[in-house]
Design an enzyme around this catalytic site. Structure first.
Site, mmCIF file in Angstrom:
data_model
loop_
_atom_site.group_PDB
_atom_site.id
_atom_site.type_symbol
_atom_site.label_atom_id
_atom_site.label_comp_id
_atom_site.label_asym_id
_atom_site.label_seq_id
_atom_site.Cartn_x
_atom_site.Cartn_y
_atom_site.Cartn_z
ATOM 1 N N ASP A 102 -73.860 -81.330 -26.038
ATOM 2 C CA ASP A 102 -72.540 -80.468 -26.420
ATOM 3 C C ASP A 102 -72.802 -79.997 -27.861
ATOM 4 O O ASP A 102 -72.499 -80.487 -28.786
ATOM 5 C CB ASP A 102 -71.285 -81.557 -26.354
ATOM 6 C CG ASP A 102 -69.958 -80.850 -26.206
ATOM 7 O OD1 ASP A 102 -69.210 -81.246 -25.450
ATOM 8 O OD2 ASP A 102 -69.793 -79.582 -26.474
ATOM 9 N N ASP A 203 -69.352 -75.400 -26.736
ATOM 10 C CA ASP A 203 -67.615 -75.673 -26.959
ATOM 11 C C ASP A 203 -67.200 -74.424 -27.383
ATOM 12 O O ASP A 203 -67.761 -73.471 -28.262
ATOM 13 C CB ASP A 203 -67.706 -76.657 -28.120
ATOM 14 C CG ASP A 203 -66.226 -77.092 -28.632
ATOM 15 O OD1 ASP A 203 -65.603 -77.570 -27.718
ATOM 16 O OD2 ASP A 203 -65.920 -76.749 -29.516
ATOM 17 N N GLU A 245 -67.763 -73.243 -22.426
ATOM 18 C CA GLU A 245 -66.252 -73.599 -22.224
ATOM 19 C C GLU A 245 -65.624 -72.356 -22.726
ATOM 20 O O GLU A 245 -65.786 -71.658 -24.102
ATOM 21 C CB GLU A 245 -65.864 -74.507 -23.132
ATOM 22 C CG GLU A 245 -64.123 -75.076 -23.204
ATOM 23 C CD GLU A 245 -63.911 -75.658 -23.988
ATOM 24 O OE1 GLU A 245 -64.310 -75.510 -25.317
ATOM 25 O OE2 GLU A 245 -62.736 -76.439 -24.053
ATOM 26 N N HIS A 317 -62.491 -84.271 -21.100
ATOM 27 C CA HIS A 317 -61.842 -85.092 -22.187
ATOM 28 C C HIS A 317 -60.894 -84.398 -22.828
ATOM 29 O O HIS A 317 -60.046 -85.055 -23.809
ATOM 30 C CB HIS A 317 -63.012 -85.232 -23.059
ATOM 31 C CG HIS A 317 -63.426 -84.156 -23.790
ATOM 32 N ND1 HIS A 317 -64.171 -83.156 -23.144
ATOM 33 C CD2 HIS A 317 -63.509 -83.700 -25.192
ATOM 34 C CE1 HIS A 317 -64.462 -82.217 -23.686
ATOM 35 N NE2 HIS A 317 -63.915 -82.297 -25.042
ATOM 36 N N ASP A 318 -60.453 -83.374 -22.415
ATOM 37 C CA ASP A 318 -59.372 -82.513 -22.908
ATOM 38 C C ASP A 318 -57.946 -82.659 -22.003
ATOM 39 O O ASP A 318 -56.988 -82.103 -22.179
ATOM 40 C CB ASP A 318 -59.623 -80.882 -23.194
ATOM 41 C CG ASP A 318 -60.753 -80.984 -24.347
ATOM 42 O OD1 ASP A 318 -61.381 -79.866 -24.320
ATOM 43 O OD2 ASP A 318 -60.620 -81.858 -25.144
HETATM 44 O O1 TEU Z 1 -61.532 -77.591 -26.484
HETATM 45 C C1 TEU Z 1 -60.896 -76.277 -26.790
HETATM 46 C C2 TEU Z 1 -59.687 -76.151 -26.655
HETATM 47 O O2 TEU Z 1 -58.970 -75.338 -26.927
HETATM 48 C C3 TEU Z 1 -58.850 -77.318 -25.965
HETATM 49 O O3 TEU Z 1 -58.970 -78.603 -27.009
HETATM 50 C C4 TEU Z 1 -57.277 -76.999 -25.987
HETATM 51 O O4 TEU Z 1 -57.136 -76.782 -27.403
HETATM 52 C C5 TEU Z 1 -56.631 -78.244 -25.606
HETATM 53 O O5 TEU Z 1 -57.269 -79.307 -25.929
HETATM 54 C C6 TEU Z 1 -56.333 -78.012 -24.251
HETATM 55 O O6 TEU Z 1 -55.063 -77.397 -23.998
HETATM 56 C C7 TEU Z 1 -62.643 -77.766 -26.993
HETATM 57 C C8 TEU Z 1 -63.420 -79.157 -27.124
HETATM 58 O O7 TEU Z 1 -63.357 -79.561 -25.712
HETATM 59 C C9 TEU Z 1 -62.040 -80.149 -27.694
HETATM 60 O O8 TEU Z 1 -62.132 -81.409 -27.440
HETATM 61 C C10 TEU Z 1 -62.198 -79.906 -29.129
HETATM 62 O O9 TEU Z 1 -60.870 -80.429 -29.785
HETATM 63 C C11 TEU Z 1 -61.898 -78.290 -29.239
HETATM 64 O O10 TEU Z 1 -62.833 -77.563 -28.656
HETATM 65 C C12 TEU Z 1 -62.402 -77.927 -30.888
HETATM 66 O O11 TEU Z 1 -63.685 -78.385 -30.988
#
Ligand code: TEU
Ligand code: CA
Length: 541
Positions: A102, A203, A245, A317-318
């Site tokens: 990642d 990411d 992403e 994970h989000d």
């Molecule tokens: O996530 C991008 C992101 O925009 C999401 O985290 C969003 O802000 C929210 O979590 C969902 O609505 C990526 C990664 O997957 C995340 O884990 C990181 O925190 C983020 O980028 C910053 O690197």
């Protein structure tokens, strides 16, 4: 086994996402690690997945659980060593499983050498690796807000400047306009390619082109130029799987990102479907009817067929756990988890399984002191500061918080679910006594074995990979049914995504066919039981 030398092998693959901090601890410090993942490769091989996307394990102060990288070329000691990574790549490969790393290319940690150098002076060679604006204390360059709350600008007194960060202040955005930044990143990626990884997850990759002065945080004018250069300088032509992403992706952009000529990525994670049940502010719920979800999925299936490639996912994970979000994590947890799995895995694209999704793991509505995510904690305090009671704020957070996906993987009914012999960094969900891998493996009717069958069916029947998509009964509020046609076969999926019986008349052409997969035994004619899912296959001349 997947043949990784076959062009576009990832179109036949199923990819499993590991959040390393919560997957398996091997040394009793309560934190998941690389040797822990190594110890679970046989489990993953039994499931049948072909590649593992591992969330970041690079050196990091862990402000954002590794998405704040302080050294892209070093494994953080909490996860293990470079040797552990090399062992994992080798041992996974021996089981026909590829490793995807990642890559966080939009920003670094504020503890990265580049940022520490950049703060030493405006004439430092690394200063322009980041985005700076002259300013006075307390007078922000503009009103832009960061994704995790607060302003998107932080002041550095010794420089008399603000730096830009779309996420936490400890995650300064990199300046992709600076060719030196791009070349440093490309060299790092090539070094990881030389280690034998089979691909990358990128990411927030559509956010690398931005214009903070015009409050543009993604899809900036030079984005495609940067992405084509990134591809040419690294994985282009290497037959690796790459998934970007892209929260800002629509179908035309996704066609560019997943163009069959391999000029950018294999595919992207787009989030249209996963944002239908909340407002732009994810903490604000919005009603979502099934026909709306089905229409969105159909648009993407048809929009990329033959001219791009979909990723298929409910969880990561989000995101909150799908069985709690759109299934039923009470009485009908197992049936609804299976139904959601069948609905997704019959589609065209590369399916992603997030750790624990194959067990039907659920959300974890913890008290605020048990939350660990910077986004959730900041949002909770912003809601309380904005006037919500602690109870109201917590209820709003619980529904969508990323912590739901980050509770430790539930391996056994025993202490700490077999995740660690120490004190877990995050509380284990108490329902591990019922929901765990050990029980799932032993129960032929478990969610795990439904996922295992779906993965095997995708390998066995090319129509899963090649077939087109036709949505059936688009207005039905309970049933998600669709046809996939191709390679001389027709696949029918009929899934009741509700807790009530649903009328469904099997299309004439499938009358008399035995189901390829039936989640609740012999189907009743004309009716789908609550959360019942069926797949049928027939030869179609
Ligand atoms: O996530 C991008 C992101 O925009 C999401 O985290 C969003 O802000 C929210 O979590 C969902 O609505 C990526 C990664 O997957 C995340 O884990 C990181 O925190 C983020 O980028 C910053 O690197
Ligand atoms: Ca550990």
């Amino acid at each position: 086994m997947i043949d990784f030398s076959k062009k576009d092998w990832w179109k036949e693959a199923v990819i499993y996402q590991i959040y390393p901090k919560s997957f398996q601890d091997s040394n009793g410090d309560g934190i998941g690690d690389l040797p822990g993942i190594l110890s679970r490769l046989d489990y993953l091989q039994k499931l049948g997945v072909n590649a593992l996307w591992i969330s970041p394990v690079f050196a990091s102060p862990q402000v954002d659980n590794g998405y704040d990288v302080s050294d892209y070329r070093a494994i953080d000691p909490m996860f293990g060593t470079m040797e552990d990574m090399r062992t994992l790549i080798r041992e996974a490969g021996a089981r026909g499983i590829g490793i995807l790393l990642d890559l966080v290319l939009n920003h670094t940690s504020d503890q990265h050498r580049w940022f520490l150098e950049a703060c030493k002076g405006r004439d430092n060679p690394c200063h322009d690796y980041y985005i700076w604006r002259d300013g006075q204390p307390g007078v922000l360059p503009n009103e832009m807000r960061a994704a995790f709350g607060g302003p998107a600008w932080t002041y550095v007194p010794q420089l008399g400047q603000y730096y830009f960060h779309q996420f936490a202040p400890q995650q300064p955005d990199l300046n992709w306009e600076n060719p030196a930044v791009r070349q440093e990143l490309y060299a790092m990626i090539r070094a990881w390619m030389a280690e034998g990884v089979k691909g990358f997850r990128l990411d927030v990759i559509d956010q690398i082109a931005k214009d903070p002065d015009r409050q543009i945080t993604a899809n900036g004018p030079r984005l495609m130029e940067f992405l084509h250069e990134l591809n040419r300088e690294t994985w282009g032509g290497a037959n690796l799987v790459t998934v970007g992403e892209a929260w800002g992706a629509d179908i035309p952009r996704a066609r560019q990102y997943s163009a069959p000529d391999g000029s950018v990525f294999s595919m992207v994670f787009q989030f249209e479907q996963m944002c239908l049940d909340h407002e732009a502010d994810k903490w604000v719920p919005k009603a979502m009817a099934l026909p709306e979800l089905k229409a969105s999925i159909a648009r993407w299936q048809q929009g990329l067929h033959g001219c791009g490639w979909n990723s298929l996912f409910w969880d990561n994970h989000d995101l909150p756990r799908i069985v709690s979000r759109w299934g039923d994590d009470g009485e009908a947890r197992v049936d609804s988890a299976k139904a959601l799995a069948v609905a997704l895995h019959g589609l065209q694209g590369t399916p992603y399984i997030y750790q624990g999704e194959e067990l039907g793991m659920t959300n974890a509505p913890y008290p605020v002191e048990d939350l660990r995510d910077v986004e959730s904690i900041n949002a909770y305090h912003e809601l309380v500061d904005g006037g919500k009671s602690p109870e109201e704020a917590l209820a709003l957070i619980h529904r969508m918080m990323r912590d739901n996906a980050r509770t430790p993987m539930q391996w056994t009914a025993g202490e700490n679910a077999g995740f660690t012999t120490g004190t877990p960094w995050m509380r284990v969900n108490p329902n591990h006594t019922v929901i765990n891998a050990e029980a799932a493996l032993a129960d032929p009717d478990s969610v795990f074995h439904t996922y295992r069958k779906l993965i095997a069916l995708r390998k066995a029947y090319p129509v899963f990979v090649e077939g087109d998509f036709t949505l059936l009964c688009p207005e039905d509020p309970q049933v998600f049914a669709y046809l996939r046609r191709g390679t001389g076969q027709e696949l029918l999926a009929a899934v009741n995504l509700s807790g009530k019986p649903a009328a469904f008349a099997l299309p004439e052409a499938f009358r008399g066919c035995q189901p390829l997969l039936a989640t609740q035994g012999t189907p009743d004619s004309g009716v789908l039981r609550p959360w019942e899912a069926l797949l049928y296959l027939r030869d179609a001349i």
